[in-house]
Design a protein around this motif. Structure first.
Motif, PDB file in Angstrom:
ATOM      1  N   TYR A 108      17.377  -8.528 -41.860  1.00 30.10           N
ATOM      2  CA  TYR A 108      16.383  -9.025 -40.904  1.00 30.10           C
ATOM      3  C   TYR A 108      16.806  -8.842 -39.455  1.00 30.10           C
ATOM      4  CZ  TYR A 108      14.420 -11.117 -45.086  1.00 30.10           C
ATOM      5  OH  TYR A 108      13.880 -11.300 -46.333  1.00 30.10           O
ATOM      6  N   ILE A 111      14.518  -8.215 -36.354  1.00 34.93           N
ATOM      7  CA  ILE A 111      13.790  -9.295 -35.686  1.00 34.93           C
ATOM      8  C   ILE A 111      14.488  -9.655 -34.379  1.00 34.93           C
ATOM      9  CG2 ILE A 111      13.119 -11.735 -35.870  1.00 34.93           C
ATOM     10  CD1 ILE A 111      12.842 -11.288 -38.896  1.00 34.93           C
ATOM     11  N   ALA A 227       7.718 -12.005 -43.215  1.00 33.11           N
ATOM     12  CA  ALA A 227       6.432 -11.934 -42.522  1.00 33.11           C
ATOM     13  C   ALA A 227       6.621 -11.492 -41.072  1.00 33.11           C
ATOM     14  CB  ALA A 227       5.746 -13.301 -42.576  1.00 33.11           C
ATOM     15  N   VAL A 228       7.657 -12.006 -40.407  1.00 33.65           N
ATOM     16  CA  VAL A 228       7.939 -11.591 -39.029  1.00 33.65           C
ATOM     17  C   VAL A 228       8.288 -10.104 -38.995  1.00 33.65           C
ATOM     18  CG1 VAL A 228       9.482 -11.877 -37.058  1.00 33.65           C
ATOM     19  CG2 VAL A 228       8.703 -13.885 -38.329  1.00 33.65           C
ATOM     20  N   ALA A 230       7.404  -7.801 -41.056  1.00 29.29           N
ATOM     21  CA  ALA A 230       6.230  -6.979 -41.352  1.00 29.29           C
ATOM     22  C   ALA A 230       5.330  -6.803 -40.139  1.00 29.29           C
ATOM     23  CB  ALA A 230       5.436  -7.611 -42.494  1.00 29.29           C
ATOM     24  N   ARG A 231       5.396  -7.743 -39.191  1.00 29.42           N
ATOM     25  CA  ARG A 231       4.555  -7.638 -38.000  1.00 29.42           C
ATOM     26  C   ARG A 231       5.160  -6.738 -36.923  1.00 29.42           C
ATOM     27  NH1 ARG A 231       3.820 -13.301 -38.999  1.00 29.42           N
ATOM     28  NH2 ARG A 231       5.361 -13.826 -37.392  1.00 29.42           N
ATOM     29  N   LEU A 232       6.425  -6.375 -37.081  1.00 33.31           N
ATOM     30  CA  LEU A 232       7.062  -5.516 -36.091  1.00 33.31           C
ATOM     31  C   LEU A 232       6.561  -4.081 -36.234  1.00 33.31           C
ATOM     32  CD1 LEU A 232      10.785  -6.716 -36.283  1.00 33.31           C
ATOM     33  CD2 LEU A 232       9.070  -7.318 -34.573  1.00 33.31           C
ATOM     34  N   PRO A 233       6.507  -3.337 -35.145  1.00 40.20           N
ATOM     35  CA  PRO A 233       6.141  -1.921 -35.246  1.00 40.20           C
ATOM     36  C   PRO A 233       7.136  -1.200 -36.145  1.00 40.20           C
ATOM     37  CG  PRO A 233       6.166  -2.630 -32.954  1.00 40.20           C
ATOM     38  CD  PRO A 233       6.769  -3.746 -33.760  1.00 40.20           C
TER      39      PRO A 233
END
Length: 341
Positions: A108, A111, A227-228, A230-233
């Motif tokens: 991770y 992030i 979830a965080v 997955a939202r990253l480019p």
């Protein structure tokens, strides 16, 4: 100063910027420092992301000079409290063993820093943690590496105590003048001027239980972290690999598309097609990388313009002059004078 005071609180307005954390720790007037360099105060929170390489180098240089602390990056790492990195801190903390905690951290880490590459592998003999920084970090690689690995060691030592011990750490840069602080913080054999930055752990350490682990909470945190993430480019592995290959080939002259394609073990047409699909090109990536590196190199006044041209793979300084003027609108000499003021 050998370590940060126990009651030091990281100022919220320096939270994402390691040199400012260290400067604040040493009592430096951060507002004056930023004003003198010309960095907007509102941009300080994410300065490491948004700054051009030359300004990033200037920020580190001024923080080191004004603090009079050559180990500023290590001391900043020790001052950053657990929880500062939000869900990544907690998901690593809730893993049942140290090895699984390090694996979660690596999984991770985007992030925290989407432009860094932290990779962890383990087998029957040991675990290995690699750290790769973007080529544009150039002159500040040692400080950024100190801070990043210092944060990792401080965190896991806070969880399992002195049992968190590496077999060896290899650094891809020369030994620093403040080697004693490296030895204190990392407390393991250190090797410098290695081919890569790598931390090795024995299996016995990776098997250590993390005393505060909670299996149910871990599942919740893993879902939140995923979830965080997955939202990253999406990161382009191809672009990262291309830039890394280009940076390694530059000193031998101007890399060709054919040469880099061979290094990446793909065909030239395939490489160009995939780059085109990402809205870029080989020449654009080469120019962008050269421009980033050039601005960083020009910050180091020990390097002559001719040496900078060589480091960037130009056959002669005049070719570098023309390219730099095309990239920035300034000559290398004018850029250097501008950055010094």
């Amino acid at each position: 100063m050998s370590r940060p005071p126990a009651d030091f609180d990281v100022p919220l307005n320096t939270a994402c910027c390691p040199p400012l954390i260290g400067a604040a720790l040493a009592g430096v007037d951060v507002e004056a420092l930023l004003a003198d360099i010309g960095i907007d105060r509102e941009a300080a929170d994410d300065a490491d992301y948004s700054l051009a390489p030359a300004l990033r180098a200037a920020l580190w240089r001024e923080s080191l000079q004004r603090s009079r602390d050559p180990a500023l990056a290590l001391h900043a790492a020790e001052a950053v409290p657990f929880g500062h990195f939000d869900v990544v801190d907690y998901v690593a903390n809730e893993a049942p063993t140290l090895g699984e905690g390090i694996a979660a951290l690596a999984r991770y880490f985007r992030i925290i820093r989407a432009d860094f590459h932290l990779r962890f592998e383990q087998d029957d003999d040991e675990g290995r943690l690699w750290l790769e920084l973007p080529p544009s970090f150039g002159l500040v690689v040692p400080y950024t590496t100190e801070f990043t690995l210092g944060c990792i060691f401080t965190r896991f030592r806070g969880i399992v105590g002195d049992g968190f011990a590496a077999t060896e750490i290899r650094f891809d840069y020369p030994a620093p003048g403040h080697l004693a602080e490296y030895e204190r913080v990392f407390a393991c054999p250190l090797r410098f001027e290695a081919e890569e930055t790598l931390v090795r752990f024995p299996r016995s350490v990776l098997a250590l239980p993390q005393p505060r682990a909670d299996a149910r909470l871990r599942l919740v945190l893993e879902r939140a972290a995923a979830a965080v993430l997955a939202r990253l480019p999406p990161a382009s592995d191809l672009t990262q690999q291309l830039r890394q290959a280009l940076s390694e080939e530059l000193r031998g002259g101007t890399p060709t598309c054919e040469q880099i394609a061979r290094r990446l073990a793909i065909g030239v047409r395939t490489l160009n097609r995939r780059l085109q699909g990402e809205g870029t090109s080989f020449q654009q990536q080469l120019a962008d990388l050269r421009c980033e590196l050039a601005r960083g190199y020009l910050e180091d006044r020990r390097l002559s313009i001719s040496e900078v041209a060589y480091l960037l793979g130009f056959s002669e300084p005049s070719a570098f002059h023309r390219a730099f003027k095309r990239w920035t609108g300034h000559s290398p000499q004018a850029w250097r004078r501008r950055a010094a003021n």
